[in-house]
Design a protein around this motif. Structure first.
Motif, short mmCIF file in Angstrom:
data_model
loop_
_atom_site.label_atom_id
_atom_site.label_comp_id
_atom_site.label_asym_id
_atom_site.label_seq_id
_atom_site.Cartn_x
_atom_site.Cartn_y
_atom_site.Cartn_z
N HIS A 71 2.36 4.18 8.42
CA HIS A 71 2.57 4.96 7.20
C HIS A 71 2.76 6.42 7.59
N SER B 77 7.27 4.33 5.22
CA SER B 77 6.49 3.50 6.12
C SER B 77 7.48 2.74 6.99
N LEU C 295 4.20 -9.69 4.54
CA LEU C 295 4.30 -8.38 3.91
C LEU C 295 3.57 -8.44 2.58
N GLU C 296 2.67 -7.50 2.34
CA GLU C 296 1.99 -7.41 1.05
C GLU C 296 2.39 -6.11 0.37
N VAL C 297 2.87 -6.23 -0.87
CA VAL C 297 3.38 -5.09 -1.62
C VAL C 297 2.58 -4.93 -2.91
N TYR D 164 11.21 2.22 -5.41
CA TYR D 164 10.66 1.76 -4.13
C TYR D 164 11.54 0.65 -3.59
N ILE E 45 11.47 -2.03 0.22
CA ILE E 45 11.11 -2.31 1.61
C ILE E 45 12.34 -2.97 2.22
N SER F 174 6.12 -7.96 -6.44
CA SER F 174 4.95 -7.52 -5.67
C SER F 174 4.19 -8.75 -5.20
N ALA G 153 10.23 1.28 4.62
CA ALA G 153 9.76 1.23 3.24
C ALA G 153 9.83 2.63 2.64
N GLN H 187 1.69 3.65 -1.05
CA GLN H 187 2.20 3.44 0.31
C GLN H 187 1.15 2.79 1.20
N ILE I 291 0.63 -1.04 1.26
CA ILE I 291 1.59 -1.95 1.89
C ILE I 291 1.01 -2.43 3.22
#
Length: 454
Positions: free
Chosen positions: A70, A88, A102-104, A112, A114, A137, A169, A184, A187
């Protein structure tokens, strides 16, 4: 039924063998044309630029596979930074037995995405509410097509074409940057297993000022084999690159190196400055993020602003000249005026910005205000008639509000990049160009020394 005699067969075989030998000799001695060298260099450089970045990221920036970094808001160490977002970054490494999760967090009311890119700088996916409206998400899994990894029902699979990918990201800072930073940091990125990841092919690390010569082709076969070009029809260009590698092992090496230095690199530089379509002194790359057969555009973008996204996400304009085609000079004063009914914010769903960068590394220009860009959060003041004038100068000119001033490097040429996120149809289809930069003269160029750069 008749048969060839042994003598006739022997004679025919001898002729064929001699003909084959002669053809082979001719093929080996055939010179690679100047045009093929120029074209192959422009193609191959695109891969070298991404490979260089992979080396530098792990050597100098502390990257680790499948671990996200980040960035601090306002970081300016890389080429053409987007200072309107919280960045990021990561490198994703996959094999058939391992995906990368990946967790959003849920993000509303601000832009936004990614983004993933492959080893040629091609955008291969974007995770956001536009591309995944039913799963904007939560959990995502980056996997190869032949992956054997079992995923839960709450996971959205994203198939990537390459064992290695770069993640970028972006979360819009907007009016509340602290909220963007909080999002941020939510993530997350991690691997489901222990993927076997190949080391990057060794190359000589070069600078933008000193692009590589013939030595870059010495291991061209390994470089090309390390990352497939997903665009169709590139086999011919790859054959030309391998042809240069082969020819460079013999007496052609000196000629090829001289040709690269005197023709290929200058030709690429000229194409870089004129990338895309032109209007009002601005250049608009017609293909960005996903390039198809336009390998010159891909290499140019990888040089001047690596990791660019596609036009569904953002539209870019660049220039290093004024509206008359004269090179920008940081000592001069230039103005750019948007009509009342055509101000930049009216052209986007999200945000816009303009940034000044130098002409070598394409990095921001240091100044005492630490102001490197202007955007929809800059508090810009409009003129009495409702139009908006932005001014570019080394010192703040009299008669202009400081909020509308973007500092430039004294006595040097520089580049401007305009970004429009969530572009309108006119921008997406290439019909729009920003207003021209107009060189000011007379009283307009008189500067308030209190605004002088240090």
């Amino acid at each position: 039924m008749w048969q060839w005699s042994k003598g006739v067969v022997a004679s025919v075989m001898t002729v064929l063998l001699l003909a084959g030998s002669a053809a082979g000799a001719a093929e080996k001695t055939e010179r690679i044309s100047d045009k093929d060298v120029v074209d192959a260099y422009a193609y191959y450089l695109g891969r070298l630029l991404v490979l260089r970045q992979e080396h530098l990221d792990f050597r100098d920036e502390g990257f680790r596979w499948n671990k996200i970094i980040h960035r601090s808001v306002g970081g300016v160490k890389w080429a053409n930074p987007n200072l309107d977002v919280a960045y990021s970054e990561a490198w994703v490494g996959l094999d058939k037995n391992s995906c990368t999760m990946l967790e959003v967090p849920k993000i509303t009311g601000r832009y936004y995405t990614i983004q993933t890119l492959n080893g040629w700088g091609e955008t291969t996916s974007n995770v956001n509410e536009r591309t995944f409206p039913r799963h904007a998400s939560g959990k995502f899994a980056y996997c190869l097509k032949d992956s054997t990894v079992a995923l839960g029902p709450d996971v959205q699979k994203v198939i990537l074409p390459s064992a290695k990918s770069r993640i970028l990201a972006r979360i819009e800072l907007g009016a509340d940057p602290s909220q963007a930073v909080a999002l941020q940091k939510q993530i997350k990125l991690y691997s489901t297993g222990t993927p076997v990841i190949a080391k990057p092919v060794a190359i000589q690390i070069f600078t933008n000022k000193n692009l590589p010569g013939i030595t870059a082709f010495d291991n061209a076969s390994a470089v090309l084999a390390s990352e497939a070009d997903i665009n169709p029809g590139m086999e011919e260009m790859q054959a030309k690159v391998r042809g240069i590698q082969s020819a460079a092992k013999g007496s052609e090496r000196t000629r090829l190196n001289e040709l690269i230095r005197t023709r290929a690199i200058p030709d690429f530089g000229a194409q870089f400055l004129k990338l895309g379509t032109a209007g009002n002194g601005w250049h608009h790359p017609t293909t960005v993020g996903n390039y198809g057969s336009d390998y010159r555009a891909r290499s140019s973008v990888n040089l001047g602003g690596i990791w660019a996204n596609n036009s569904k996400e953002a539209v870019y304009y660049k220039t290093n000249t004024d509206g008359q085609g004269a090179d920008l000079n940081g000592t001069n004063v230039y103005t750019m005026t948007f009509p009342k009914d055509r101000q930049p914010q009216s052209l986007v769903r999200y945000f816009w910005s303009v940034i000044v960068v130098d002409g070598e590394k394409f990095q921001v220009v240091p100044n005492s205000l630490k102001r490197y860009n202007l955007n929809n959060q800059s508090g810009l003041k409009t003129n009495a008639d409702g139009s908006l004038t932005v001014v570019f100068a080394n010192k703040l000119p009299s008669g202009y509000p400081q909020s509308n001033w973007l500092p430039t490097p004294a006595g040097k040429n520089y580049h401007l990049t305009m970004r429009f996120y969530g572009p309108s149809a006119d921008l997406e289809n290439g019909k729009y160009f920003p207003p021209p930069l107009v060189k000011a003269s007379g009283s307009l160029a008189k500067s308030d020394r209190s605004g002088s750069l240090k």
